[in-house]
Motif scaffolding. Structure first.
Motif, PDB file in Angstrom:
ATOM      1  N   GLY A  85      36.562  -3.941 -13.119  1.00 49.48           N
ATOM      2  CA  GLY A  85      37.342  -3.600 -14.298  1.00 49.48           C
ATOM      3  C   GLY A  85      37.691  -4.817 -15.126  1.00 49.48           C
ATOM      4  N   PRO A  86      38.417  -4.609 -16.222  1.00 50.64           N
ATOM      5  CA  PRO A  86      38.816  -5.726 -17.093  1.00 50.64           C
ATOM      6  C   PRO A  86      39.749  -6.676 -16.357  1.00 50.64           C
ATOM      7  CG  PRO A  86      39.940  -3.697 -17.714  1.00 50.64           C
ATOM      8  CD  PRO A  86      38.909  -3.309 -16.712  1.00 50.64           C
ATOM      9  N   SER A  87      39.820  -7.902 -16.852  1.00 51.88           N
ATOM     10  CA  SER A  87      40.608  -8.933 -16.170  1.00 51.88           C
ATOM     11  C   SER A  87      41.912  -9.200 -16.916  1.00 51.88           C
ATOM     12  CB  SER A  87      39.803 -10.221 -16.042  1.00 51.88           C
ATOM     13  OG  SER A  87      39.325 -10.656 -17.302  1.00 51.88           O
ATOM     14  N   MET A 140      49.429  -2.969  -8.644  1.00 50.35           N
ATOM     15  CA  MET A 140      48.694  -2.817  -7.383  1.00 50.35           C
ATOM     16  C   MET A 140      49.063  -1.519  -6.672  1.00 50.35           C
ATOM     17  SD  MET A 140      48.476  -6.764  -5.952  1.00 50.35           S
ATOM     18  CE  MET A 140      50.242  -7.109  -6.033  1.00 50.35           C
ATOM     19  N   ALA A 141      50.345  -1.149  -6.691  1.00 51.45           N
ATOM     20  CA  ALA A 141      50.761   0.092  -6.039  1.00 51.45           C
ATOM     21  C   ALA A 141      50.126   1.307  -6.701  1.00 51.45           C
ATOM     22  CB  ALA A 141      52.283   0.213  -6.063  1.00 51.45           C
ATOM     23  N   LEU A 142      49.920   1.227  -8.008  1.00 51.46           N
ATOM     24  CA  LEU A 142      49.301   2.339  -8.743  1.00 51.46           C
ATOM     25  C   LEU A 142      47.784   2.240  -8.765  1.00 51.46           C
ATOM     26  CD1 LEU A 142      51.839   2.513 -11.714  1.00 51.46           C
ATOM     27  CD2 LEU A 142      51.661   4.064  -9.757  1.00 51.46           C
ATOM     28  N   ASP A 143      47.249   1.179  -8.163  1.00 51.19           N
ATOM     29  CA  ASP A 143      45.799   0.988  -8.025  1.00 51.19           C
ATOM     30  C   ASP A 143      45.086   1.069  -9.378  1.00 51.19           C
ATOM     31  OD1 ASP A 143      43.506   0.414  -6.577  1.00 51.19           O
ATOM     32  OD2 ASP A 143      43.042   2.524  -6.178  1.00 51.19           O
ATOM     33  N   LEU A 144      45.626   0.374 -10.364  1.00 51.29           N
ATOM     34  CA  LEU A 144      44.969   0.335 -11.662  1.00 51.29           C
ATOM     35  C   LEU A 144      43.608  -0.351 -11.537  1.00 51.29           C
ATOM     36  CD1 LEU A 144      47.819  -0.527 -14.204  1.00 51.29           C
ATOM     37  CD2 LEU A 144      47.129   1.691 -13.253  1.00 51.29           C
ATOM     38  N   LYS A 145      42.661   0.131 -12.281  1.00 55.83           N
ATOM     39  CA  LYS A 145      41.281  -0.352 -12.152  1.00 55.83           C
ATOM     40  C   LYS A 145      41.081  -1.592 -13.022  1.00 55.83           C
ATOM     41  CE  LYS A 145      40.624   2.984  -9.364  1.00 55.83           C
ATOM     42  NZ  LYS A 145      40.692   2.680  -7.909  1.00 55.83           N
ATOM     43  N   LEU A 146      41.583  -2.687 -12.514  1.00 55.76           N
ATOM     44  CA  LEU A 146      41.444  -3.958 -13.222  1.00 55.76           C
ATOM     45  C   LEU A 146      41.421  -5.090 -12.214  1.00 55.76           C
ATOM     46  CD1 LEU A 146      44.511  -5.343 -13.077  1.00 55.76           C
ATOM     47  CD2 LEU A 146      44.960  -3.716 -14.909  1.00 55.76           C
ATOM     48  N   ARG A 147      41.078  -6.266 -12.700  1.00 56.10           N
ATOM     49  CA  ARG A 147      41.112  -7.486 -11.886  1.00 56.10           C
ATOM     50  C   ARG A 147      42.344  -8.284 -12.300  1.00 56.10           C
ATOM     51  NH1 ARG A 147      36.596 -10.443 -13.693  1.00 56.10           N
ATOM     52  NH2 ARG A 147      36.348  -8.915 -15.367  1.00 56.10           N
ATOM     53  N   LEU A 148      43.244  -8.448 -11.370  1.00 53.17           N
ATOM     54  CA  LEU A 148      44.538  -9.061 -11.646  1.00 53.17           C
ATOM     55  C   LEU A 148      44.606 -10.464 -11.060  1.00 53.17           C
ATOM     56  CD1 LEU A 148      47.552  -8.846 -12.569  1.00 53.17           C
ATOM     57  CD2 LEU A 148      48.032  -7.931 -10.281  1.00 53.17           C
ATOM     58  N   LEU A 168      43.644  -2.658 -22.352  1.00 55.38           N
ATOM     59  CA  LEU A 168      42.466  -3.075 -21.586  1.00 55.38           C
ATOM     60  C   LEU A 168      41.375  -2.014 -21.509  1.00 55.38           C
ATOM     61  CD1 LEU A 168      44.193  -4.943 -18.614  1.00 55.38           C
ATOM     62  CD2 LEU A 168      43.077  -5.939 -20.609  1.00 55.38           C
ATOM     63  N   GLY A 169      41.603  -0.860 -22.136  1.00 58.09           N
ATOM     64  CA  GLY A 169      40.588   0.188 -22.095  1.00 58.09           C
ATOM     65  C   GLY A 169      40.384   0.765 -20.720  1.00 58.09           C
ATOM     66  N   LEU A 170      41.471   0.935 -19.967  1.00 60.52           N
ATOM     67  CA  LEU A 170      41.362   1.462 -18.608  1.00 60.52           C
ATOM     68  C   LEU A 170      41.082   2.952 -18.652  1.00 60.52           C
ATOM     69  CD1 LEU A 170      44.400  -0.330 -16.909  1.00 60.52           C
ATOM     70  CD2 LEU A 170      42.017  -1.072 -17.000  1.00 60.52           C
TER      71      LEU A 170
END
Length: 461
Positions: free
Chosen positions: A219-221, A265-273, A458-460
């Motif tokens: 995913g986006p960063s 992180m708890a919501l497991d968003l599709k990105l690179r953090l 971020l266009g998630l």
């Protein structure tokens, strides 16, 4: 404190009513309850409540006053105090309301139970709320947990929250979410080309360090940079006692990004953090950095020190340069950076800076939606000359006292590439007077607005 909603199936009904809707609602009640309401003089003023007795004398429900729109505009989380004032039981909202209102009420209820009890025991709220219909309970609970983390970190005094303890908090968070974390500390900061971070922290017996957390592989960063000045004496430009009293909160930016990181992180968003925290203590010693010293940053820009109390932008500069080298999709910095921001908008609102109008609009909309107020301030290019001293590339503390929050933001922007999407928040991180869902003390700001805006920014999916 409880950060979870009740799952009680036989919860008492809670009727939330505007003042003008009360008379018709009372007509639907059994005669005994209607007479009780009339005798009590209940008028559904904002924040008031009335417990409705059952045939056996025990609570059979309650009415919460929601006032009118003009009164509600003057605050947030108006019904949060129900969590500590209603009888100990489970309650479920039994009236129809908008999704945003239900989410605000649900989050406020959870946060109303917050107590900082590390050093002194305190009673917890006993009235529990069932998740309102249509509300994502797991999301609200994750947001509440992130906010509690932020508050706890800020409220902890510097005696127990120095750079090492802040590092441990980041390590604990990484472990909870299977994230990776690395730390550069002490003189290794010089080896790894983080010189200004080292310069600011070298006078303290508690070694400065850079905390670097990574999570997600697709995913986006997104890079979050949080100011972690665990205590700020002002350095050789020593603060007066009246200004030093709240400086345990000068790591509020780091606390905010760790709280936001937990939510993501708890919501497991599709990105690179990635989370970068320059953790230091700005102390006084024989090797303190001095006024008129010229420091060289990681980026190679030189900085004349005209006030050692403007240290936050120095440690953030090296961290922002490191973040910029990765070329992420978005960099966000959060910092308790300037008193000028408080003069401009007070303690309750967070000024933010971005060069992108669409990003600014999205953030402002989200802030209004989730009751996390923001206000856009300008990266005003004509003020660039104010941070150029002549003897070096940059001045860390321009003289004159004008536009202090703007010049600090312009200073930080110099360490981010012109084409790099970037947002900076100049937060306060402290609730000076208790308010619904916000006791006096440390508080998260801008984190919920950012979380709400991230899908658009971020266009998630």
């Amino acid at each position: 404190m409880s950060l979870q909603f009740s799952t009680e199936k036989n919860a008492n009904p809670l009727y939330i009513l505007e003042s003008d809707a009360l008379p018709s609602f009372l007509d639907t009640l059994p005669e005994a309850q209607k007479n009780w309401a009339d005798a009590s003089g209940f008028s559904a003023k904002l924040g008031t409540f009335l417990v409705l007795p059952g045939p056996d004398g025990r609570p059979a429900g309650a009415i919460a006053g929601y006032g009118d729109a003009s009164k509600r505009r003057r605050g947030r989380f108006h019904l949060a105090q129900l969590a500590v004032k209603l009888p100990a039981a489970s309650w479920k909202i039994a009236t129809e309301h908008s999704q945003d209102m239900l989410e605000e009420t649900a989050l406020g209820w959870l946060l109303a139970g917050y107590q900082f009890n590390r050093y002194k025991s305190a009673g917890a709220a006993k009235a529990r709320l069932c998740a309102p219909d249509g509300v994502d309970a797991a999301r609200i609970e994750a947001i509440a947990a992130g906010e509690v983390l932020t508050r706890d970190l800020i409220n902890t005094p510097a005696s127990d929250m120095g750079p090492a303890e802040l590092e441990q908090a980041a390590r604990d968070l990484a472990q909870d979410h299977q994230a990776e974390i690395s730390v550069i500390s002490g003189d290794d900061l010089l080896t790894e080309n983080l010189p200004m971070l080292h310069d600011v922290g070298r006078a303290s017996s508690r070694a400065p360090r850079l905390l670097d957390l990574h999570w997600g592989d697709s995913g986006p960063s997104l890079v979050l940079v949080g100011k972690g000045v665990c205590f700020d004496t002002g350095g050789l430009n020593l603060k007066p006692g009246s200004s030093m009293g709240l400086m345990k909160k000068d790591m509020g930016g780091s606390a905010a990004v760790l709280g936001l990181a937990h939510m993501i992180m708890a919501l497991d968003l599709k990105l690179r953090l990635r989370v970068l925290i320059p953790a230091v203590e700005n102390s006084v010693s024989s090797n303190s950095y001095r006024p008129q010293d010229i420091l060289t940053s990681r980026k190679g820009l030189t900085v004349e020190i005209n006030n050692t109390d403007a240290e936050g932008r120095l440690v953030l500069a090296d961290a922002l340069t490191l973040a910029d080298e990765e070329k992420p999709d978005l960099i966000i910095s959060m910092a308790t950076l300037t008193g000028a921001a408080r003069v401009a908008v007070g303690p309750d609102m967070v000024p933010f800076y971005t060069d992108d109008n669409e990003t600014a609009w999205r953030l402002a909309q989200s802030g209004e939606k989730v009751c996390d107020p923001l206000w856009r301030m300008p990266f005003h290019d004509p003020y660039e000359t104010m941070i150029e001293p002549g003897i070096a590339d940059l001045d860390n503390a321009p003289k004159g006292g004008f536009a202090g929050s703007i010049t600090a933001a312009l200073f930080l922007r110099r360490f981010v590439s012109e084409d790099q999407p970037y947002v900076h928040f100049d937060m306060y991180g402290w609730q000076p007077v208790a308010a619904p869902a916000r006791p006096k003390g440390g508080v998260g700001q801008a984190t919920r607005a950012v979380l709400d805006a991230l899908p658009d920014l971020l266009g998630l999916a």
